[in-house]
Design a protein around this motif. Structure first.
Motif, PDB file in Angstrom:
ATOM      1  N   THR A  67       0.841  -1.207   0.000  1.00  0.00           N
ATOM      2  CA  THR A  67       0.000   0.000   0.000  1.00  0.00           C
ATOM      3  C   THR A  67       0.867   1.244   0.000  1.00  0.00           C
ATOM      4  O   THR A  67       0.605   2.207  -0.713  1.00  0.00           O
ATOM      5  CB  THR A  67      -0.886   0.033   1.263  1.00  0.00           C
ATOM      6  OG1 THR A  67      -1.314  -1.296   1.536  1.00  0.00           O
ATOM      7  CG2 THR A  67      -2.087   0.931   1.056  1.00  0.00           C
ATOM      8  N   ALA A  68       1.926   1.174   0.826  1.00  0.00           N
ATOM      9  CA  ALA A  68       2.801   2.343   0.926  1.00  0.00           C
ATOM     10  C   ALA A  68       3.406   2.661  -0.426  1.00  0.00           C
ATOM     11  O   ALA A  68       3.414   3.800  -0.860  1.00  0.00           O
ATOM     12  CB  ALA A  68       3.889   2.090   1.961  1.00  0.00           C
ATOM     13  N   SER A  69       3.880   1.622  -1.104  1.00  0.00           N
ATOM     14  CA  SER A  69       4.532   1.935  -2.374  1.00  0.00           C
ATOM     15  C   SER A  69       3.518   2.346  -3.419  1.00  0.00           C
ATOM     16  O   SER A  69       3.808   3.152  -4.293  1.00  0.00           O
ATOM     17  CB  SER A  69       5.374   0.750  -2.853  1.00  0.00           C
ATOM     18  OG  SER A  69       4.512  -0.297  -3.255  1.00  0.00           O
ATOM     19  N   ARG A  70       2.266   1.846  -3.329  1.00  0.00           N
ATOM     20  CA  ARG A  70       1.259   2.280  -4.298  1.00  0.00           C
ATOM     21  C   ARG A  70       0.893   3.736  -4.052  1.00  0.00           C
ATOM     22  O   ARG A  70       0.756   4.515  -4.983  1.00  0.00           O
ATOM     23  CB  ARG A  70       0.015   1.395  -4.218  1.00  0.00           C
ATOM     24  CG  ARG A  70       0.047   0.201  -5.150  1.00  0.00           C
ATOM     25  CD  ARG A  70      -1.340  -0.336  -5.372  1.00  0.00           C
ATOM     26  NE  ARG A  70      -1.959  -0.734  -4.105  1.00  0.00           N
ATOM     27  CZ  ARG A  70      -1.814  -1.940  -3.557  1.00  0.00           C
ATOM     28  NH1 ARG A  70      -1.096  -2.869  -4.154  1.00  0.00           N
ATOM     29  NH2 ARG A  70      -2.390  -2.222  -2.402  1.00  0.00           N
ATOM     30  N   SER A  71       0.730   4.094  -2.748  1.00  0.00           N
ATOM     31  CA  SER A  71       0.368   5.497  -2.503  1.00  0.00           C
ATOM     32  C   SER A  71       1.540   6.400  -2.846  1.00  0.00           C
ATOM     33  O   SER A  71       1.360   7.524  -3.303  1.00  0.00           O
ATOM     34  CB  SER A  71      -0.084   5.716  -1.063  1.00  0.00           C
ATOM     35  OG  SER A  71       0.731   5.004  -0.180  1.00  0.00           O
ATOM     36  N   LEU A  72       2.750   5.892  -2.660  1.00  0.00           N
ATOM     37  CA  LEU A  72       3.907   6.688  -3.051  1.00  0.00           C
ATOM     38  C   LEU A  72       3.893   6.887  -4.565  1.00  0.00           C
ATOM     39  O   LEU A  72       4.164   7.983  -5.062  1.00  0.00           O
ATOM     40  CB  LEU A  72       5.211   5.989  -2.624  1.00  0.00           C
ATOM     41  CG  LEU A  72       6.466   6.846  -2.765  1.00  0.00           C
ATOM     42  CD1 LEU A  72       6.359   8.085  -1.889  1.00  0.00           C
ATOM     43  CD2 LEU A  72       7.708   6.051  -2.379  1.00  0.00           C
ATOM     44  N   ALA A  73       3.516   5.833  -5.289  1.00  0.00           N
ATOM     45  CA  ALA A  73       3.482   5.960  -6.740  1.00  0.00           C
ATOM     46  C   ALA A  73       2.446   6.996  -7.164  1.00  0.00           C
ATOM     47  O   ALA A  73       2.697   7.813  -8.055  1.00  0.00           O
ATOM     48  CB  ALA A  73       3.183   4.611  -7.376  1.00  0.00           C
TER      49      ALA A  73
END
Lengths: 419, 272, 291
Positions: B8-14
């Motif tokens: 989730t963190a990396s998706r929201s970062l994306a």
């Protein structure tokens, strides 16, 4: 060791610099030395030289006239190479003061575009060379009967500045938005109340001129304020002016809490429909500005029946001018019927002439009369009818200063409209 | 694999990256486009989204005696000269300061930063007085000196930082191997410092390029750098010409920046 | 250090301090001139030494409301710019194409002088500016007065946004340079010890980043506070920003009042000196971490 040697050298350099400045101020010395000589000597002295002219360079039309028309003719006829650079009133005075403090007997500029309180300040500080303007051949054509030219804000030029042009202040309106503009201050006040948020004035020179016009109108005419500065008269007039402004304040643009910094930003607000009036010290600004695309094509100039202020602008020679002879030749050329006619054309600058066209040879008078008026300009006879002269610069100074403290800084007490 | 919390963190970062990319594209390119349109349009009033008539008028004026080309040349010349002068002074100065310890270091670093922080009007008045006294008032040389003062200050701090972490043992080794001081300087130190020098040249260039008040006060209206012309046009309401000048203000430094970055990247030197 | 090396160092040190003071000399000359002109010894309004002018200007409430206004606007612009720059530098770390594009876009306004940024502020954020025209085209407003006043407004919103926009570019460049060099080693160490992304950022990256950024942030603050060009195009007439008050006084038709400009300049210089001290403190604290 190296540091010690360096400091000795530095001291010597400074001393040398000081010593070299001990001769007489260049500008005044030249004017004095040319005083008794015929005009041909001045021309000969000026031929092949450079003249630096400090003037306001913010209007492309004026720049085009100076750079594109005046400069080549000076070069061809008199061998003078003129360079016009930026320099407005207050900074001119400040810089000349610094130059005097630094002992610069030979400065960089030989000619200055000045009037009003700038002239007054320079004269009082002894920063102008002169007298010289009466000996210009073209000075014979100047309209010496006109109080607007012969008195610069009631000050006598006394030969320390030579007239160049004259303007008259006017308001600007949009024929589409305001088909029937108000014709007097009273009507203007009514209009402002009927259209809240659509009128304002700037923080600078132009608005102070507008307020002075109001001062004349409320005080019974410019003649009442002639004859030097009268503190009592001023204070009474100021109360009336500020009362008028105060009563209208909530109906002004932004409820009178803030004012545009200068005329150009007022033009921008006007052109973009934020306000419905702009103003200018030159009634013909509307012509040049519509051509430049700064004002909409439907803009027109108009004057109030209560009168508008007319004044002249001049050129002067600083005390430390490196080339006073050249400057005098330039000033004379600027006064020539040729140059004055060109300057007056609506498609060039539309600046009024300081010459008395009746004194000119018939062919010239005819040409001056024949200059077509642009429909956006105020007709010449209307202008003449409502023209009022400037009075002592102290009125302008005090009004500007008091406006800043009492009106601009004051937080509006009645913030009812909350716009 | 993007699973769980890390996913989730990396998706929201994306998505944050995407949003920011769009945001910066809008706020950086948008205003430049405004400048372009403003420079090409006469009579652009509310509520028009585009000017009433398009005209190359303001650009064409550049060919014939308008002030902008000259001002552009003046600015480029001043900026390049300032960069070089400031670098030449700041490198030895930064090096000398890097050897200091204690209060002299603080005083020197503060003294170097002072012309950078001083309001340009105050700095300008001080310089004006000094330069008029030396007969340089209103001259390009005077303005160059004026620009160099804050540039030297800023670059000195840059090189102070550089030489603080610079390992001088490389130079000592070169000296032990028989090189003279000058040879060491030219063959060893300078190449090692190439990225820093490139950066310093850019900064020096930009300090001079964006100067306004200093040029105005010291140049006395005679030295017409590009910012002065643009400002005069804006104050006079000549938005079209101001926009042309503003675009001229962006292009040369952008080009210089790109070139220097590319030139510096070609030297990849490990910093010990 | 050996005896000779010590001697060399202290002599080089003295030369270094002297040279740095030469660089600072024009400012000191400016301070001296401003002080002399404030006291009436020099300048266009020289009328004999006295502190009357200084007390008069400092007692005027308009002086202080302008001073506070300038500082507040500068602080807000700097704060927003720092936040935006850090976000950009952190988000666009790495060497992917999108990272390089993102950083290049953020840095694009770098070569623009403040006056161009301010002119854009007027053209875009004004009540009849581009945003207003877009709103009009979208049917949300029917006249310029329906738009919020961002230019010439009491709160200086337009000025804050414009300056923040311009200074974000500068701070982004500094921040991304810091992230690319200084923090890497520490972060790698933290990661090998098992810390996750956010903890690494909070405990390792951010402390190094903000300390390294501090000197640049101080610079930005003092630039914005002292900027005349931006204020003259965007600021309101009351409270009158300090640089505008200075220009106002310097152009006063009454020569005797021009000395007031120097008193206000000293005020601005005082602020600059505080900024220099803050900058030096921040730089000195940061230095040990830089090695």
């Amino acid at each position: 060791m190296a540091a010690k040697r360096a400091s000795v050298i530095a001291t010597l350099v400074l001393l040398a610099a000081c010593v070299s400045q001990r001769d007489a101020p260049a500008g005044q010395a030249t004017v004095d030395s040319l005083a008794g000589l015929p005009w041909d000597s001045v021309l000969a002295r000026a031929r092949g030289t450079d003249v630096v002219w400090r003037m306001w360079r913010g209007d492309p039309s004026i720049n085009a006239y100076v750079d594109g028309w005046v400069v080549p003719r000076l070069r061809d006829r008199y061998g003078i190479s003129l360079r016009a650079v930026e320099g407005q009133g207050p900074e001119l005075v400040n810089q000349l003061v610094v130059e005097r403090e630094a002992g610069r007997r030979t400065g960089s500029a030989s000619l200055l575009w000045i009037n009003g309180e700038t002239f007054g300040n320079l004269r009082r500080e002894g920063l102008l060379a002169g007298p010289w303007s009466a000996r210009l051949p073209n000075a014979a054509y100047v309209d010496s009967a006109s109080p607007i030219i012969m008195r610069d804000f009631e000050q006598d030029p006394a030969g320390y500045e030579s007239p160049w042009g004259r303007v008259q202040s006017a308001l600007i309106y949009d024929t589409i938005r305001t088909p029937a503009p108000p014709r007097s201050f009273a009507e203007l006040a009514q209009w402002i109340r009927a259209h809240p948020g659509r009128f304002t004035y700037d923080q600078g020179f132009t608005a102070t001129t507008f307020l002075k016009g109001l001062m004349y109108a409320q005080g019974g005419g410019a003649a009442r304020f002639a004859g030097g500065f009268d503190s009592t008269r001023y204070l009474a007039a100021r109360e009336r002016v500020f009362a008028w402004l105060d009563s209208l304040r909530p109906a002004l643009w932004r409820a009178g809490a803030t004012y545009p910094p200068d005329v150009a930003s007022m033009h921008r607000l006007f052109a973009n429909g934020e306000i419905d009036f702009s103003m200018s010290n030159n009634q013909n600004d509307v012509v040049t500005k519509t051509r430049q695309g700064v004002l909409p094509a439907s803009a027109r100039a108009f004057v109030l029946r209560d009168g508008t202020i007319a004044n002249s602008h001049y050129v002067g020679i600083p005390w430390n001018a490196p080339n006073a002879a050249g400057a005098m030749v330039v000033a004379d050329f600027l006064l020539s019927p040729d140059a004055q006619l060109e300057k007056m054309r609506p498609d060039v600058w539309a600046d009024g002439t300081v010459l008395d066209t009746r004194r000119l040879p018939a062919a010239w008078s005819a040409q001056f009369q024949a200059i077509e008026t642009d429909p956006r300009q105020v007709p010449r006879d209307t202008l003449a009818k409502y023209a009022q002269p400037e009075v002592s610069p102290r009125y302008h100074e005090r009004l500007a200063a008091d406006w800043r403290t009492h009106v601009r800084s004051a937080v509006p007490q009645r913030s009812g409209s909350g716009r | 694999m993007n699973t769980g919390v890390a996913g989730t963190a990396s998706r929201s970062l994306a998505s944050l990256r995407a949003v920011l990319l769009v945001l910066f594209a809008l706020t950086s390119i948008g205003p430049l486009l405004v400048l372009v349109v403003q420079s090409l349009g006469g009579a652009w009033f509310f509520p028009a989204l585009f000017p009433e008539h398009w005209t190359l008028g303001a650009w064409n004026l550049m060919k014939s005696g308008d002030a902008l080309p000259g001002a552009l040349g003046t600015s480029v010349g001043l900026a390049m000269a300032t960069a070089i002068v400031a670098c030449t002074v700041a490198i030895p100065l930064g090096r000398a300061l890097a050897r200091l310890r204690g209060w002299p270091r603080h005083v020197a670093a503060a003294a170097a930063f002072l012309p950078v922080a001083a309001p340009p009007l105050a700095l300008g008045t001080g310089l004006q007085v000094m330069l008029i006294g030396l007969g340089l008032g209103g001259s390009a040389a005077g303005v160059l000196i004026a620009h160099s003062v804050p540039a030297i200050g800023y670059l000195t701090l840059l090189f102070l930082g550089t030489f603080t972490v610079f390992d001088a043992r490389v130079e000592d080794e070169s000296r032990t191997l028989g090189a003279t001081r000058a040879q060491t300087w030219r063959r060893v130190t300078l190449p090692l410092l190439r990225p820093q020098i490139a950066e310093a040249l850019i900064v020096g260039f930009l300090v001079s390029w964006t100067q306004f008040a200093l040029t105005l006060v010291v140049g006395g209206g005679e030295v017409r750098a590009l910012p002065l012309e643009v400002f005069a046009y804006v104050r006079a309401g000549q938005d079209q010409r101001a926009a042309v000048g503003a675009l001229l203000l962006v292009i040369p430094p952008a080009a210089a920046f790109v070139w220097l970055r590319w030139a510096a990247r070609r030297t990849v030197v490990p910093f010990s | 250090m050996s005896g000779r090396a010590h001697q060399d160092a202290s002599r080089g040190g003295l030369v270094g301090v002297l040279l740095a003071l030469i660089v600072a000399a024009p400012v000191l000359a400016g301070i001296g001139y401003a002080a002399a002109a404030s006291a009436g010894i020099l300048g266009a309004s020289a009328d004999g030494a006295s502190t009357a002018r200084i007390t008069r200007v400092l007692r005027d409430p308009a002086t202080w409301s302008g001073f506070v206004w300038s500082i507040t606007v500068a602080a807000m612009a700097t704060g927003i710019a720092t936040f935006a720059a850090v976000t950009a530098a952190v988000v666009f770390r790495g060497s992917r194409l999108t990272d390089r594009i993102g950083l290049a876009l953020a840095a694009l306004p770098l070569p623009l002088p403040q006056l161009v940024a301010a002119a854009l502020g007027v053209w875009v954020l004004g009540q009849s500016g581009l945003l207003a025209r877009l709103a009009f085209a979208g049917g949300w407003i029917s006249a310029p007065s329906d738009m919020p006043a961002l230019v010439y407004d009491r709160w200086g919103v337009g000025l804050v946004l414009t300056m923040a926009w311009k200074e974000t570019a500068f701070l982004t460049v500094v921040a991304s340079a810091l992230l690319a060099t200084r923090t890497k080693a520490a972060e790698d160490a933290a990661r090998t010890l098992g810390a996750n992304g956010w903890a690494t950022f909070r405990r390792v990256t951010w402390p190094v980043l903000w300390r390294g950024l501090m000197p640049a942030v101080v610079s930005v603050f003092i630039f914005v506070a002292g900027s005349y060009e931006a204020a003259v195009l965007l600021a309101p007439s009351a409270p009158l920003a300090l640089p505008l008050a200075i220009a106002d006084r310097a152009a006063d038709p009454n020569l005797a009042r021009r000395g007031d400009a120097y008193v206000l300049t000293l005020l601005l210089l005082g602020m600059a000196l505080v900024a220099v001290a803050a900058h030096e403190w921040a730089r000195a604290r940061w230095e040990p971490l830089a090695e």
